[in-house]
Design a protein around this motif. Structure first.
Motif, PDB file in Angstrom:
ATOM      1  N   UNK A  18       0.829  -1.205   0.000  1.00  0.00           N
ATOM      2  CA  UNK A  18       0.000   0.000   0.000  1.00  0.00           C
ATOM      3  C   UNK A  18       0.865   1.258   0.000  1.00  0.00           C
ATOM      4  N   UNK A  19       1.957   1.228   0.754  1.00  0.00           N
ATOM      5  CA  UNK A  19       2.819   2.396   0.858  1.00  0.00           C
ATOM      6  C   UNK A  19       3.855   2.460  -0.239  1.00  0.00           C
TER       7      UNK A  19
ATOM      8  N   UNK B 144      11.907   6.163  -3.043  1.00  0.00           N
ATOM      9  CA  UNK B 144      10.788   6.564  -2.185  1.00  0.00           C
ATOM     10  C   UNK B 144       9.527   5.840  -2.626  1.00  0.00           C
ATOM     11  N   UNK B 145       8.642   5.624  -1.673  1.00  0.00           N
ATOM     12  CA  UNK B 145       7.352   5.020  -1.988  1.00  0.00           C
ATOM     13  C   UNK B 145       6.544   5.920  -2.893  1.00  0.00           C
TER      14      UNK B 145
ATOM     15  N   UNK C 114      -1.467   5.957   1.956  1.00  0.00           N
ATOM     16  CA  UNK C 114      -0.672   5.424   3.075  1.00  0.00           C
ATOM     17  C   UNK C 114       0.084   6.530   3.788  1.00  0.00           C
ATOM     18  N   UNK C 115       0.477   7.548   3.049  1.00  0.00           N
ATOM     19  CA  UNK C 115       1.354   8.586   3.591  1.00  0.00           C
ATOM     20  C   UNK C 115       0.589   9.752   4.193  1.00  0.00           C
TER      21      UNK C 115
ATOM     22  N   UNK D  18       1.993  13.195   3.736  1.00  0.00           N
ATOM     23  CA  UNK D  18       3.432  13.369   3.972  1.00  0.00           C
ATOM     24  C   UNK D  18       4.216  12.830   2.778  1.00  0.00           C
ATOM     25  N   UNK D  19       5.473  13.197   2.694  1.00  0.00           N
ATOM     26  CA  UNK D  19       6.347  12.646   1.666  1.00  0.00           C
ATOM     27  C   UNK D  19       6.539  11.158   1.923  1.00  0.00           C
ATOM     28  N   UNK D  20       6.449  10.322   0.892  1.00  0.00           N
ATOM     29  CA  UNK D  20       6.663   8.895   1.087  1.00  0.00           C
ATOM     30  C   UNK D  20       8.078   8.589   1.588  1.00  0.00           C
ATOM     31  N   UNK D  21       8.173   7.588   2.422  1.00  0.00           N
ATOM     32  CA  UNK D  21       9.464   7.150   2.960  1.00  0.00           C
ATOM     33  C   UNK D  21      10.214   6.347   1.908  1.00  0.00           C
TER      34      UNK D  21
END
Length: 170
Positions: A71-72, A124-125, A130-131, A134-137
Motif C-alpha cells: 500500500x505504501x 521513495x514510496x 498510506x502517507x 506526507x512525503x513517502x518514505x
C-alpha cells in the motif's frame, strides 16, 4: 527457537537488502515458532490487560508488511488496508487458524523479500493514501521500521509465552 539462524553482524552479506531480508525472515519465523509452541488454548487467549492474543499478533504483522510495502511503497490499491482491525483493535475471525495465519504471513514475507531485493533501497514510496499527505518514505526507512516492529513484537510474544509456560528467548 527459529528454524532460521540469527543474522549475526559477523556473517557476510551482499548488501543492505540481504541484511534486511535476513532479519525480517528471522523475526517472522521466530514469532511463528513461538506461537506454534504454545498450547492451542493460549493462541486465542490474552494474558495482558491490552487484550491482544498471539493469533491477533501474527495477523497484525502480516498486515503491517502489506501496509508498508504494498500500500505504501508500491502504491498498490488495497481494499481494506486495516483488515487486521475491528472496532479499533486487532481481530481474528473464529475460523482463522494458526496454519492459515502462518501461511498468510509467510506469503506476505515472500512478497516483502521480492520487493526489497528487486528495488533500490533509496527509492521513495509512491504517493498515496498510506502517507496521509506526507512525503513517502524510502524503502530503506520502511525496512528499518519493519525490523523495529518485528523486534518489538517478538519481545511482546516472549512475555506472553513465558506467562503461558511456553518457549522464551531466541
Amino acid at each position: 527457537m527459529s528454524a532460521i539462524p540469527f543474522p549475526s553482524p559477523m556473517t557476510p552479506a551482499a548488501g543492505h537488502a540481504e541484511v534486511f531480508v535476513r532479519y525480517l525472515d528471522y523475526y517472522r519465523e521466530t514469532l511463528l515458532a513461538k506461537a506454534a509452541a504454545l498450547p492451542a488454548a493460549e493462541l486465542r487467549a490474552s494474558r495482558l490487560p491490552s487484550g491482544w492474543t498471539p493469533l491477533e499478533l501474527l495477523k497484525h504483522l502480516r498486515w503491517v508488511e502489506l501496509r508498508w510495502l504494498e500500500w505504501g511503497f508500491q502504491g498498490s490499491a488495497v481494499e481494506d488496508p486495516w483488515g487486521d482491525r475491528r472496532d479499533d483493535r486487532w481481530h481474528v475471525e473464529p475460523a482463522e487458524t494458526l496454519d492459515d495465519l502462518a501461511a498468510a504471513l509467510r506469503a506476505q514475507g515472500a512478497h516483502t523479500t521480492a520487493v526489497i531485493t528487486g528495488s533500490d533501497l533509496t527509492a521513495a514510496g509512491r504517493p498515496g493514501p498510506r502517507w496521509a499527505g506526507a512525503e513517502p518514505a524510502t524503502l530503506e526507512r520502511i525496512c528499518l521500521h519493519l525490523i523495529q516492529e518485528y523486534a518489538r513484537h517478538a519481545g511482546h510474544l516472549d512475555i506472553v509465552a513465558e506467562l503461558a509456560g511456553g518457549p522464551t528467548g531466541e
